[in-house]
Write a protein that holds these residues in place. Sequence first.
Motif, mmCIF file in Angstrom:
data_model
loop_
_atom_site.group_PDB
_atom_site.id
_atom_site.type_symbol
_atom_site.label_atom_id
_atom_site.label_comp_id
_atom_site.label_asym_id
_atom_site.label_seq_id
_atom_site.Cartn_x
_atom_site.Cartn_y
_atom_site.Cartn_z
ATOM 1 N N GLU A 148 43.367 -2.683 -28.114
ATOM 2 C CA GLU A 148 43.708 -1.761 -29.195
ATOM 3 C C GLU A 148 42.590 -1.695 -30.234
ATOM 4 O OE1 GLU A 148 47.347 -3.320 -30.602
ATOM 5 O OE2 GLU A 148 48.529 -2.643 -28.869
ATOM 6 N N ALA A 149 41.938 -2.821 -30.456
ATOM 7 C CA ALA A 149 40.836 -2.839 -31.415
ATOM 8 C C ALA A 149 39.679 -1.979 -30.930
ATOM 9 C CB ALA A 149 40.364 -4.276 -31.637
ATOM 10 N N SER A 150 39.377 -2.045 -29.632
ATOM 11 C CA SER A 150 38.295 -1.218 -29.096
ATOM 12 C C SER A 150 38.660 0.262 -29.148
ATOM 13 C CB SER A 150 37.975 -1.638 -27.662
ATOM 14 O OG SER A 150 39.058 -1.352 -26.794
ATOM 15 N N ALA A 151 39.944 0.572 -28.911
ATOM 16 C CA ALA A 151 40.392 1.965 -28.987
ATOM 17 C C ALA A 151 40.289 2.491 -30.412
ATOM 18 C CB ALA A 151 41.823 2.084 -28.470
ATOM 19 N N SER A 152 40.576 1.626 -31.368
ATOM 20 C CA SER A 152 40.494 2.045 -32.775
ATOM 21 C C SER A 152 39.062 2.313 -33.200
ATOM 22 C CB SER A 152 41.122 0.964 -33.671
ATOM 23 O OG SER A 152 40.322 -0.217 -33.665
ATOM 24 N N LEU A 153 38.113 1.743 -32.475
ATOM 25 C CA LEU A 153 36.699 1.988 -32.761
ATOM 26 C C LEU A 153 36.189 3.245 -32.065
ATOM 27 C CD1 LEU A 153 35.315 -1.667 -32.491
ATOM 28 C CD2 LEU A 153 35.687 -0.331 -34.573
ATOM 29 N N GLY A 154 37.064 3.935 -31.339
ATOM 30 C CA GLY A 154 36.682 5.181 -30.694
ATOM 31 C C GLY A 154 36.245 5.035 -29.253
ATOM 32 N N PHE A 155 36.450 3.863 -28.657
ATOM 33 C CA PHE A 155 36.089 3.664 -27.254
ATOM 34 C C PHE A 155 37.064 4.419 -26.356
ATOM 35 C CE2 PHE A 155 33.380 -0.434 -27.044
ATOM 36 C CZ PHE A 155 32.693 -0.066 -28.187
ATOM 37 N N THR A 156 36.551 5.033 -25.303
ATOM 38 C CA THR A 156 37.411 5.610 -24.285
ATOM 39 C C THR A 156 37.953 4.483 -23.410
ATOM 40 O OG1 THR A 156 35.626 5.898 -22.681
ATOM 41 C CG2 THR A 156 36.002 7.706 -24.256
ATOM 42 N N ARG A 157 38.896 4.835 -22.516
ATOM 43 C CA ARG A 157 39.448 3.810 -21.623
ATOM 44 C C ARG A 157 38.352 3.211 -20.744
ATOM 45 N NH1 ARG A 157 41.600 3.800 -16.352
ATOM 46 N NH2 ARG A 157 42.935 1.972 -16.008
ATOM 47 N N GLY A 158 37.464 4.075 -20.257
ATOM 48 C CA GLY A 158 36.374 3.591 -19.421
ATOM 49 C C GLY A 158 35.417 2.688 -20.183
ATOM 50 N N GLN A 159 35.096 3.041 -21.413
ATOM 51 C CA GLN A 159 34.199 2.222 -22.231
ATOM 52 C C GLN A 159 34.856 0.892 -22.592
ATOM 53 O OE1 GLN A 159 33.545 5.121 -25.353
ATOM 54 N NE2 GLN A 159 31.470 5.562 -24.617
ATOM 55 N N THR A 160 36.144 0.937 -22.888
ATOM 56 C CA THR A 160 36.865 -0.302 -23.189
ATOM 57 C C THR A 160 36.845 -1.240 -21.992
ATOM 58 O OG1 THR A 160 38.335 0.815 -24.764
ATOM 59 C CG2 THR A 160 39.112 -1.272 -23.830
ATOM 60 N N PHE A 161 37.075 -0.666 -20.808
ATOM 61 C CA PHE A 161 37.066 -1.485 -19.594
ATOM 62 C C PHE A 161 35.685 -2.075 -19.347
ATOM 63 C CE2 PHE A 161 36.608 -2.086 -15.006
ATOM 64 C CZ PHE A 161 37.728 -2.844 -14.715
ATOM 65 N N ARG A 162 34.651 -1.263 -19.502
ATOM 66 C CA ARG A 162 33.286 -1.703 -19.170
ATOM 67 C C ARG A 162 32.733 -2.706 -20.168
ATOM 68 N NH1 ARG A 162 27.928 2.258 -18.718
ATOM 69 N NH2 ARG A 162 26.412 0.578 -18.372
ATOM 70 N N TYR A 163 32.912 -2.446 -21.451
ATOM 71 C CA TYR A 163 32.235 -3.249 -22.464
ATOM 72 C C TYR A 163 33.094 -4.367 -23.066
ATOM 73 C CZ TYR A 163 28.796 0.518 -22.338
ATOM 74 O OH TYR A 163 27.850 1.432 -21.931
ATOM 75 N N VAL A 164 34.410 -4.248 -22.945
ATOM 76 C CA VAL A 164 35.293 -5.225 -23.589
ATOM 77 C C VAL A 164 36.132 -5.994 -22.573
ATOM 78 C CG1 VAL A 164 37.150 -5.557 -25.270
ATOM 79 C CG2 VAL A 164 35.396 -3.795 -25.666
ATOM 80 N N VAL A 165 36.917 -5.249 -21.785
ATOM 81 C CA VAL A 165 37.891 -5.899 -20.902
ATOM 82 C C VAL A 165 37.216 -6.636 -19.752
ATOM 83 C CG1 VAL A 165 39.832 -5.509 -19.347
ATOM 84 C CG2 VAL A 165 39.691 -4.253 -21.503
ATOM 85 N N LEU A 166 36.301 -5.946 -19.038
ATOM 86 C CA LEU A 166 35.698 -6.549 -17.852
ATOM 87 C C LEU A 166 34.915 -7.827 -18.153
ATOM 88 C CD1 LEU A 166 35.326 -6.346 -14.818
ATOM 89 C CD2 LEU A 166 33.342 -4.873 -15.206
ATOM 90 N N PRO A 167 34.070 -7.855 -19.188
ATOM 91 C CA PRO A 167 33.360 -9.122 -19.473
ATOM 92 C C PRO A 167 34.303 -10.282 -19.774
ATOM 93 C CG PRO A 167 32.304 -7.296 -20.618
ATOM 94 C CD PRO A 167 33.587 -6.765 -20.070
ATOM 95 N N LEU A 168 35.391 -10.001 -20.490
ATOM 96 C CA LEU A 168 36.345 -11.065 -20.797
ATOM 97 C C LEU A 168 37.163 -11.442 -19.560
ATOM 98 C CD1 LEU A 168 37.654 -9.852 -24.285
ATOM 99 C CD2 LEU A 168 36.028 -11.699 -23.825
ATOM 100 N N ALA A 169 37.571 -10.428 -18.781
ATOM 101 C CA ALA A 169 38.358 -10.698 -17.583
ATOM 102 C C ALA A 169 37.553 -11.481 -16.554
ATOM 103 C CB ALA A 169 38.842 -9.382 -16.981
ATOM 104 N N ALA A 170 36.243 -11.219 -16.494
ATOM 105 C CA ALA A 170 35.399 -11.908 -15.522
ATOM 106 C C ALA A 170 35.410 -13.415 -15.762
ATOM 107 C CB ALA A 170 33.974 -11.376 -15.585
ATOM 108 N N ARG A 171 35.449 -13.808 -17.024
ATOM 109 C CA ARG A 171 35.458 -15.246 -17.347
ATOM 110 C C ARG A 171 36.717 -15.919 -16.833
ATOM 111 N NH1 ARG A 171 32.452 -12.630 -21.117
ATOM 112 N NH2 ARG A 171 30.730 -13.760 -22.086
ATOM 113 N N VAL A 172 37.827 -15.217 -16.904
ATOM 114 C CA VAL A 172 39.090 -15.776 -16.429
ATOM 115 C C VAL A 172 39.145 -15.753 -14.905
ATOM 116 C CG1 VAL A 172 41.602 -15.538 -16.530
ATOM 117 C CG2 VAL A 172 40.218 -15.021 -18.545
#
Length: 250
Positions: A148-172
């Motif tokens: 939600e924080a990335s969306a509030s910064l104007g990120f699209t779903r694809g940008q959120t996945f690429r720059y925020v979600v995927l790097p964090l998910a990869a660690r898990v």
Amino acid sequence: MEYLADFFRHIAEEYPRWNFIWMYQPVQQGKILSGIWMTIQLSVACLLLSMVIGILGAFAQGSRNALLRNFVQGYIQFFRNTPPYVQLLFFYFALGQFTPTFSPDGWLEVPIISNVGWAIISLSFFAGAFNVEIFRAGIEAVPESTKEASASLGFTRGQTFRYVVLPLAARVSLPALNNNLVNLVKTTTQAFGIAVPELLYQSVVIWNDYPSALYPTMLLVFVVYILLVGILVSGMNKWEKNMRIPGYGA
């Protein structure tokens, strides 16, 4: 090297059941080296393609399109619930009959996708089905507040996945991904069933010609796979350590 070759010739003479022929005969040595190289190529191609499939599939599972989500779920169920060797034979013998051919010399018809190509496709789709679930679990571990924080910064779903979600998910996802990729490297031996000239195939060729080379060649196969898996695990562990965030996913 000549001394080493003489040493193994002597072993073969003294102990007939331990003929290290691939250590002193150039032709057999070439078969082993080409088999190892094919195994490495097959493993690397399958590892990379299966990870791409896993990432794209995990992204598609979060799509708003129900048809796409159901397609990915059907893919997972099919490849996860059937034996990989059966899948390999199905791809090569069944689907292979419908692939176009070409004639490089104007005489012999050659399939567009070779047995090596079908092995890569089949094994990658098999491991990719598990990778989708592995990455999906990692994605679900990312807090909704972060998305939600990335969306509030104007990120699209694809940008959120690429720059925020995927790097964090990869660690898990890395510990489970490590296990699946190790299994994939070992599963490449099944390419023997469609005559892919990897290490096991070349080893069988040698001990069919020289039964006395059975034990040494089988020992070599064990050692090579232990080394390959050891290198992969070492690299994955280093990657996991470098990506570690204190207090998050580790």
